[in-house]
Design a protein around this motif. Structure first.
Motif, PDB file in Angstrom:
ATOM      1  N   ILE A  84      13.427   8.030   7.215  1.00  0.00           N
ATOM      2  CA  ILE A  84      14.861   8.279   7.169  1.00  0.00           C
ATOM      3  C   ILE A  84      15.209   9.057   5.908  1.00  0.00           C
ATOM      4  O   ILE A  84      14.828   8.670   4.800  1.00  0.00           O
ATOM      5  CB  ILE A  84      15.628   6.947   7.177  1.00  0.00           C
ATOM      6  N   SER A  85      15.939  10.152   6.092  1.00  0.00           N
ATOM      7  CA  SER A  85      16.352  10.949   4.931  1.00  0.00           C
ATOM      8  C   SER A  85      17.728  10.538   4.425  1.00  0.00           C
ATOM      9  O   SER A  85      18.071  10.764   3.266  1.00  0.00           O
ATOM     10  CB  SER A  85      16.369  12.442   5.285  1.00  0.00           C
ATOM     11  N   GLY A  86      18.527   9.915   5.290  1.00  0.00           N
ATOM     12  CA  GLY A  86      19.877   9.511   4.921  1.00  0.00           C
ATOM     13  C   GLY A  86      19.925   8.090   4.400  1.00  0.00           C
ATOM     14  O   GLY A  86      18.914   7.509   3.991  1.00  0.00           O
ATOM     15  N   TYR A  87      21.112   7.518   4.473  1.00  0.00           N
ATOM     16  CA  TYR A  87      21.341   6.196   3.891  1.00  0.00           C
ATOM     17  C   TYR A  87      21.031   5.106   4.897  1.00  0.00           C
ATOM     18  O   TYR A  87      21.520   5.114   6.027  1.00  0.00           O
ATOM     19  CB  TYR A  87      22.794   6.064   3.423  1.00  0.00           C
ATOM     20  N   TRP A  88      20.208   4.133   4.469  1.00  0.00           N
ATOM     21  CA  TRP A  88      19.917   2.945   5.264  1.00  0.00           C
ATOM     22  C   TRP A  88      19.983   1.729   4.358  1.00  0.00           C
ATOM     23  O   TRP A  88      19.606   1.802   3.179  1.00  0.00           O
ATOM     24  CB  TRP A  88      18.526   3.029   5.881  1.00  0.00           C
ATOM     25  N   LYS A 135       0.812  -1.211   0.000  1.00  0.00           N
ATOM     26  CA  LYS A 135       0.000   0.000   0.000  1.00  0.00           C
ATOM     27  C   LYS A 135       0.849   1.267   0.000  1.00  0.00           C
ATOM     28  O   LYS A 135       0.312   2.376  -0.120  1.00  0.00           O
ATOM     29  CB  LYS A 135      -0.937  -0.016   1.213  1.00  0.00           C
ATOM     30  N   SER A 136       2.162   1.110   0.146  1.00  0.00           N
ATOM     31  CA  SER A 136       3.073   2.260   0.064  1.00  0.00           C
ATOM     32  C   SER A 136       4.462   1.731  -0.261  1.00  0.00           C
ATOM     33  O   SER A 136       4.682   0.520  -0.348  1.00  0.00           O
ATOM     34  CB  SER A 136       3.098   3.034   1.390  1.00  0.00           C
ATOM     35  N   ASP A 137       5.398   2.665  -0.442  1.00  0.00           N
ATOM     36  CA  ASP A 137       6.797   2.268  -0.662  1.00  0.00           C
ATOM     37  C   ASP A 137       7.633   2.484   0.589  1.00  0.00           C
ATOM     38  O   ASP A 137       8.858   2.478   0.535  1.00  0.00           O
ATOM     39  CB  ASP A 137       7.392   3.043  -1.839  1.00  0.00           C
ATOM     40  N   LEU A 138       6.972   2.659   1.742  1.00  0.00           N
ATOM     41  CA  LEU A 138       7.657   2.902   2.999  1.00  0.00           C
ATOM     42  C   LEU A 138       7.849   1.582   3.742  1.00  0.00           C
ATOM     43  O   LEU A 138       6.878   0.925   4.124  1.00  0.00           O
ATOM     44  CB  LEU A 138       6.870   3.881   3.861  1.00  0.00           C
ATOM     45  N   VAL A 139       9.112   1.206   3.943  1.00  0.00           N
ATOM     46  CA  VAL A 139       9.406  -0.089   4.566  1.00  0.00           C
ATOM     47  C   VAL A 139      10.043   0.117   5.935  1.00  0.00           C
ATOM     48  O   VAL A 139      10.692   1.132   6.204  1.00  0.00           O
ATOM     49  CB  VAL A 139      10.328  -0.939   3.666  1.00  0.00           C
ATOM     50  N   LEU A 140       9.852  -0.868   6.796  1.00  0.00           N
ATOM     51  CA  LEU A 140      10.433  -0.831   8.131  1.00  0.00           C
ATOM     52  C   LEU A 140      11.949  -0.968   8.038  1.00  0.00           C
ATOM     53  O   LEU A 140      12.466  -1.904   7.431  1.00  0.00           O
ATOM     54  CB  LEU A 140       9.857  -1.954   8.978  1.00  0.00           C
ATOM     55  N   ALA A 141      12.642  -0.040   8.670  1.00  0.00           N
ATOM     56  CA  ALA A 141      14.096   0.033   8.516  1.00  0.00           C
ATOM     57  C   ALA A 141      14.870  -0.737   9.575  1.00  0.00           C
ATOM     58  O   ALA A 141      16.086  -0.581   9.686  1.00  0.00           O
ATOM     59  CB  ALA A 141      14.544   1.493   8.510  1.00  0.00           C
ATOM     60  N   GLY A 142      14.204  -1.562  10.360  1.00  0.00           N
ATOM     61  CA  GLY A 142      14.928  -2.411  11.292  1.00  0.00           C
ATOM     62  C   GLY A 142      15.333  -1.741  12.584  1.00  0.00           C
ATOM     63  O   GLY A 142      16.150  -2.281  13.332  1.00  0.00           O
ATOM     64  N   ILE A 143      14.762  -0.565  12.871  1.00  0.00           N
ATOM     65  CA  ILE A 143      15.028   0.141  14.126  1.00  0.00           C
ATOM     66  C   ILE A 143      13.681   0.595  14.687  1.00  0.00           C
ATOM     67  O   ILE A 143      12.927   1.308  14.015  1.00  0.00           O
ATOM     68  CB  ILE A 143      15.963   1.341  13.912  1.00  0.00           C
ATOM     69  N   TYR A 144      13.383   0.159  15.909  1.00  0.00           N
ATOM     70  CA  TYR A 144      12.084   0.400  16.518  1.00  0.00           C
ATOM     71  C   TYR A 144      12.283   0.939  17.929  1.00  0.00           C
ATOM     72  O   TYR A 144      13.233   0.557  18.618  1.00  0.00           O
ATOM     73  CB  TYR A 144      11.283  -0.896  16.620  1.00  0.00           C
TER      74      TYR A 144
END
Length: 356
Positions: free
Chosen positions: A215-219, A164-173
């Motif tokens: 996140i705006s930077g590199y992940w 439903k979006s292109d936003l994925v969980l980045a592994g930090i919660y």
């Protein structure tokens, strides 16, 4: 506030490297990827860390020790089988007690650290959970979040066929103790795992506040070889030139190259950004940009670029290796044949002969 770092996965996407070593200890720019996460946690002012470990526990413990080198106090927590991220939270329940905590996946890499988001979670508007998100060209490979106009999370799915979006969980919660009720209330998914996305969805469905930061930077999730090489490239872009080893007069070192103590560069050309580990010998060879060579390797009469070479490797008479990940104590030697470009993923203690 505490931290929970997950380093218990089996690393199936990194095989054959992970048949014999922990994926979290594969070096990025000469330093194990897990170390970056531990450093980010320490920089955020968190000192009490639970480290989830599995079948590679002994190797990880040997590399990290008690955590004091990072300014941390570590508690090792055994997860007998990797049964999901929420299962890891359940296993760590006694350690976490009733404190807020950040959960950090040990094979994730985030440039810029987590200090700002941790401080905001501590002192800003109170939320039951906060997740870090990154935009992905292929969200089907991750947990995917759906947001409303105010940035609140209204839905989550794990590896959906139709995101439903292109936003994925980045592994930090980041969690308050409310997550423990959620974890205790969910059931294993079709994969047989307790999914953290299901726990987050439980919080949402029960009126709890789940917020997000993009996140705006590199992940990068470094769970496979191409992503590991990409992370290596990104970190090498930030290295400074350091020469602690020996470079003879017949060699040239161009750009930002870090040469470790006891390393020797003889009749060779090294183009940065690159890292040459301590005790490594480079003789009559060409090391191209975006290459990380670990400690105690020997590269002779060879060419390599854009690659990661782990501890104790020997490359002799090989032209040319690109975009490769070579495991510990592997040997690559010349064989008869037509010169070509080689792309390799070699497990530890491999022995390979190639046309060169």
């Amino acid at each position: 506030m505490k931290a929970l770092v997950l380093a218990g996965g089996s690393g199936t996407r990194m095989r054959p490297i992970t048949h014999t070593s922990a994926k979290q200890l594969v070096p990025v720019a000469g330093k194990p990827v897990l170390f970056y996460g531990l450093e980010a946690i320490a920089e955020a002012g968190i000192t009490d860390v639970g480290l989830i470990v599995g079948e590679t526990a002994a190797e990880i413990a040997e590399a990290i020790g008690d955590g004091s080198r990072f300014g941390l106090r570590l508690t090792y927590i055994r997860q007998e089988r990797p049964l999901g991220l929420a299962h890891a939270v359940a296993v760590a329940r006694d350690f976490l007690a009733d404190e807020d905590f950040v959960m950090y996946l040990g094979d994730n890499f985030l440039l810029g650290g987590i200090t700002e988001v941790v401080e905001d979670f501590r002192t800003g508007a109170r939320h039951d959970a906060r997740i870090l998100l990154s935009r992905s060209a292929d969200p089907t490979a991750f947990g995917v979040a759906e947001l409303d106009g105010d940035g609140r999370v209204i839905g989550l799915e794990e590896k959906p066929r139709h995101p439903k979006s292109d936003l994925v969980l980045a592994g930090i919660y980041l969690f308050t103790p409310a997550v423990h009720e959620a974890v205790a209330s969910i059931r294993p998914s079709g994969r047989g795992e307790l999914e953290i996305t299901d726990a987050l969805q439980w919080l949402i469905d029960h009126g709890r506040s789940v917020h997000s930061s993009v996140i705006s930077g590199y992940w990068k999730d470094t769970g496979n070889v191409p992503d590991m090489l990409e992370a290596n490239r990104s970190v090498l872009e930030t290295v400074d030139a350091v020469q602690e080893g020996y470079v003879d007069g017949a060699s040239t070192v161009t750009g930002r190259v870090r040469i470790g103590a006891g390393a020797k560069i003889v009749a060779s050309h090294v183009v940065g950004p690159a890292v040459i580990g301590p005790g490594t010998e480079v003789i009559g060879s060409s090391i191209g940009p975006y290459t990380s060579v670990s400690e105690d390797c020997r590269i002779e009469d060879s060419e390599i670029s854009g690659s990661i070479v782990l501890r104790g490797c020997v490359l002799t008479g090989v032209a040319r290796i690109e975009e490769s990940l070579i495991g510990r104590d592997a040997e690559v030697r010349r064989s008869r044949g037509v010169p070509t470009v080689h792309r390799l993923v070699l497990g530890d203690n491999s022995r390979v002969q190639i046309a060169s």
